[in-house]
Each structure stands twice: as C-alpha cells, then as structure tokens.
Design an enzyme around this catalytic site. Structure first.
Site, short mmCIF file in Angstrom:
data_model
loop_
_atom_site.label_atom_id
_atom_site.label_comp_id
_atom_site.label_asym_id
_atom_site.label_seq_id
_atom_site.Cartn_x
_atom_site.Cartn_y
_atom_site.Cartn_z
N LEU A 107 10.13 -20.96 -4.22
CA LEU A 107 9.15 -20.04 -3.63
C LEU A 107 7.78 -20.17 -4.31
CD1 LEU A 107 8.60 -17.40 -1.85
CD2 LEU A 107 9.07 -16.15 -3.96
N SER B 250 -7.71 -5.52 -4.97
CA SER B 250 -8.83 -6.02 -4.16
C SER B 250 -10.14 -5.89 -4.93
CB SER B 250 -8.92 -5.23 -2.85
OG SER B 250 -9.46 -3.95 -3.09
N ARG C 248 -0.37 9.17 -10.07
CA ARG C 248 -0.48 7.92 -9.29
C ARG C 248 0.10 6.73 -10.05
NH1 ARG C 248 -3.83 7.60 -4.93
NH2 ARG C 248 -4.26 5.43 -5.39
N ARG D 223 -4.62 -1.65 8.93
CA ARG D 223 -5.87 -2.39 8.71
C ARG D 223 -5.62 -3.49 7.67
NH1 ARG D 223 -7.28 3.04 6.83
NH2 ARG D 223 -6.81 3.21 4.60
N LEU D 224 -6.59 -4.41 7.62
CA LEU D 224 -6.44 -5.55 6.70
C LEU D 224 -7.09 -5.30 5.34
CD1 LEU D 224 -6.81 -8.70 8.97
CD2 LEU D 224 -4.84 -8.04 7.60
N GLU E 224 1.26 -12.81 12.78
CA GLU E 224 1.92 -11.64 13.38
C GLU E 224 1.79 -10.49 12.37
OE1 GLU E 224 3.39 -11.53 16.43
OE2 GLU E 224 2.63 -13.56 16.71
N GLU F 42 -12.58 -4.40 -3.93
CA GLU F 42 -13.02 -3.01 -3.72
C GLU F 42 -12.27 -2.03 -4.64
OE1 GLU F 42 -12.32 -5.08 -1.06
OE2 GLU F 42 -14.38 -5.35 -0.37
N GLY G 31 0.09 5.55 -4.37
CA GLY G 31 -0.45 6.87 -4.73
C GLY G 31 0.20 7.97 -3.91
N ARG G 32 0.37 7.71 -2.60
CA ARG G 32 0.99 8.72 -1.74
C ARG G 32 2.46 8.93 -2.09
NH1 ARG G 32 -1.63 6.26 3.55
NH2 ARG G 32 -2.21 4.71 1.99
N ASP H 25 0.83 -1.21 0.00
CA ASP H 25 0.00 0.00 0.00
C ASP H 25 0.86 1.27 0.00
OD1 ASP H 25 -2.38 1.41 0.04
OD2 ASP H 25 -2.53 1.43 2.22
N HIS I 22 2.47 3.34 -9.04
CA HIS I 22 2.19 1.92 -9.30
C HIS I 22 3.34 1.28 -10.08
CE1 HIS I 22 -1.70 2.38 -7.57
NE2 HIS I 22 -2.23 3.06 -8.57
C1 IPE Z 1 -5.41 -2.61 -0.07
O1 IPE Z 1 -5.08 -1.29 -0.25
C2 IPE Z 1 -5.43 -3.33 -1.38
C3 IPE Z 1 -4.13 -3.54 -2.02
C4 IPE Z 1 -2.97 -3.23 -1.51
C5 IPE Z 1 -4.19 -4.17 -3.33
P1 IPE Z 1 -6.20 -0.15 -0.42
O2 IPE Z 1 -5.43 1.10 -0.62
O3 IPE Z 1 -7.16 -0.53 -1.48
O4 IPE Z 1 -6.93 -0.19 0.99
P2 IPE Z 1 -7.73 0.96 1.74
O5 IPE Z 1 -8.76 1.48 0.78
O6 IPE Z 1 -6.75 2.01 2.13
O7 IPE Z 1 -8.32 0.29 2.95
C1 IPE Z 2 -1.50 0.30 -3.41
O1 IPE Z 2 -1.30 1.67 -3.45
C2 IPE Z 2 -1.82 -0.27 -4.77
C3 IPE Z 2 -3.20 -0.78 -4.88
C4 IPE Z 2 -4.14 -0.68 -3.98
C5 IPE Z 2 -3.55 -1.43 -6.13
P1 IPE Z 2 -2.51 2.69 -3.43
O2 IPE Z 2 -2.91 2.95 -4.86
O3 IPE Z 2 -3.59 2.23 -2.55
O4 IPE Z 2 -1.81 3.98 -2.85
P2 IPE Z 2 -2.40 4.98 -1.76
O5 IPE Z 2 -2.84 4.14 -0.61
O6 IPE Z 2 -3.52 5.71 -2.41
O7 IPE Z 2 -1.26 5.86 -1.41
MG MG Z 3 -4.04 2.46 -0.59
#
Ligand code: IPE
Ligand code: IPE
Ligand code: MG
Length: 263
Positions: A143, A77, A45, A206-207, A219, A79, A35-36, A32, A49
């Site tokens: 692996l 995901s 963004r 979070r998960l 863990e 979502e 984007g940030r 995760d 990636h």
């Molecule tokens: C979780 O990250 C999904 C992946 C890393 C693929 P998200 O960025 O989608 O999760 P939220 O929205 O912050 O919970």
């Molecule tokens: C994780 O980075 C990649 C995916 C969820 C596919 P994000 O795209 O969620 O980056 P942030 O959390 O917005 O920084």
């Molecule tokens: Mg994210």
C-alpha cells in the site's frame, strides 16, 4: 477543415482499466468530525483527534486487506493553521507520535509512505520526520499511504503554474505545449494515479481545498458519521457502494466499476 474533422481531435485519455476494478485503486479520505465526536461526549477536541488516529490505523489495516493500492489521508490543511494555537500544537504532536510509533509497523507491512503538501514553511523537526518516513519506506511495494499534510489544492496548482511560467521564461517550454498533463506532472501527486473514490466523514459535503485537480472524475461518498467512528465495516460498505457506481467519463456507455455483476 473537412466536415467531421473535429471528431478526430480526440480527448483526454481515461484510465478505463482502473475504473473496471471493483476495488478502487486509489481511495482518498477526508477525516473530518473529530471535534464534533468529542463535543458530543463532553470531551476536549484533543480527545477526538487522539481517537481519530486510532481510526486512521484501522483504515490503513483495512486498506491493506482490501488490496487498495493508494490511500490518501487529509491530515492537516493549509487553512488549519488558523485554528487556536493549542489545537495546532496538539495536531502536530499527534502527527509526530503517529510517525514515531507507527513507522516501524507500517514498514513491516510493506507500506510506502509519501507526503504531499508544502514543506517549506514546516518547522525543521516536522519536515525531517516526514522525510524520514518517506526514505525509510521508499522501497516498499505494498500500500502507498499518501499523507496530505500542510496541503492545499489551490496552493499546489498555483505552485505548478509558477513552475510552468518559469520553464516558459527560461525557454524550456512553449505555451502551446501546455496541456492538462503538463499541469498534472507538476503537482505533488505527479506519480500517483487520480483518486477513484473520495470518502468524507462528518456529514459535510465539500472538498475543503483537497485534491481539486485530481478529483475531476472521482466518485464521492459522504458519510454521516464522525471520523473517530469510521471503522472497517463503514470502509467496506463505502467500497461496496463504489462497486455499483457507473463511471462514464463523459461517454454514453458506463465504464462500470462493478466487474462482479457486470451491470
Ligand atoms: C478538512 O477538514 C481538513 C482535514 C480533514 C484535515 P476541515 O474541518 O478543516 O474543513 P472545513 O473547515 O469544515 O471545511
Ligand atoms: C478533522 O476533525 C481533523 C482535522 C481537520 C485536522 P475536525 O477537527 O475538523 O473536527 P470538526 O469538524 O470540528 O468536528
Ligand atoms: Mg472539520
């Protein structure tokens, strides 16, 4: 029932041997913060990636070196479909290129690729590519790289519940035979051990619908860096930290991770 009989009921079995290894058998990564990472640098963004894929390559190489047996990566995901169309398209494009460009090298490194997540609603081309990656590497013994793509833990558990209900209706299963193993066996991860360590980058704790069932005794390591900055040093430091955890699995005595110090 005589006094004390309830003690004989026992409980779920625990993989104590895996817990004793200083190196986790199965590490899962929530990649995760792409984007940030990009926003901090005034970049689109997509650039985050793209750099995230480079971090994934480094993580796979480090996992091989550390002799981790299973590495699961959360790449998309269920979502994530609700992101802007162009972002979803660019993520699909990256997956496509990652498999096209890296499959031969993964295969040469004896990596077995397995994909978890719903396949039905994927476009045929993406589904075919995932199948190709699995088939080409299925004999490999190094692996196991588990790619969680179009993955959602609640959807996975709901699908398992549906399969169990169908088996009951068909008379192949009785409701009193249903236990935790019945459910585990119907998840996408049926032949994969539970994760010992889940690492999430970006500082979020979070998960996000990842491996909810399988994470029962995992863990956790939440790192304050964004995914494109995740490197071998960060990975090794999370593994070192894991080696000092006491895993108890509900017992009084820790089933320690740390075989090196025996602490
Ligand atoms: C979780 O990250 C999904 C992946 C890393 C693929 P998200 O960025 O989608 O999760 P939220 O929205 O912050 O919970
Ligand atoms: C994780 O980075 C990649 C995916 C969820 C596919 P994000 O795209 O969620 O980056 P942030 O959390 O917005 O920084
Ligand atoms: Mg994210």
């Amino acid at each position: 029932m005589a006094d004390g009989d309830f003690l004989a009921l026992g409980g779920p079995s625990v993989d104590g041997e895996a817990a004793l290894r200083p190196v986790p058998r199965h590490v899962a990564l929530i990649m995760d913060g792409n984007g940030r990472w990009a926003a901090k640098r005034g970049l689109p963004r997509f650039e985050g990636h793209r750099r995230g894929v480079e971090a994934l390559r480094r993580a796979v190489r480090a996992a091989i070196e550390m002799e981790i047996e299973y590495l699961t990566v959360y790449s998309f995901s269920v979502e994530n479909w609700s992101r802007p169309r162009e972002e979803v398209q660019s993520l699909m494009g990256l997956l496509h290129r990652f498999i096209r460009n890296d499959l031969a090298e993964l295969d040469a490194n004896n990596v077995r690729v397995q994909v978890i997540g719903a396949r039905d609603d994927l476009v045929a081309e993406v589904a075919a590519l995932l199948r190709e990656a699995e088939q080409m590497t299925e004999e490999n013994t190094g692996l196991t790289l588990v790619v969680a793509f179009n993955y959602g833990a609640r959807q996975e558990i709901a699908a398992a519940a549906r399969a169990i209900a169908e088996a009951v209706v068909a008379g192949r299963l009785s409701p009193d035979e249903i236990d935790a193993d019945t459910i585990s066996a119907r998840l996408h991860t049926a032949d994969i051990p539970d994760p010992d360590l889940i690492i999430r980058t970006s500082g979020e704790q979070r998960l996000s619908n990842f491996l909810l069932w399988q994470a029962a005794y995992a863990e956790f390591s939440f790192l304050p860096i964004n995914w494109p900055d995740f490197d071998e040093a960060a990975f090794r430091s999370a593994i070192d930290d894991y080696a000092h955890r006491d895993r108890r699995f509900g017992r009084v005595e820790p089933v320690t991770c740390n075989a090196k110090t025996g602490s």
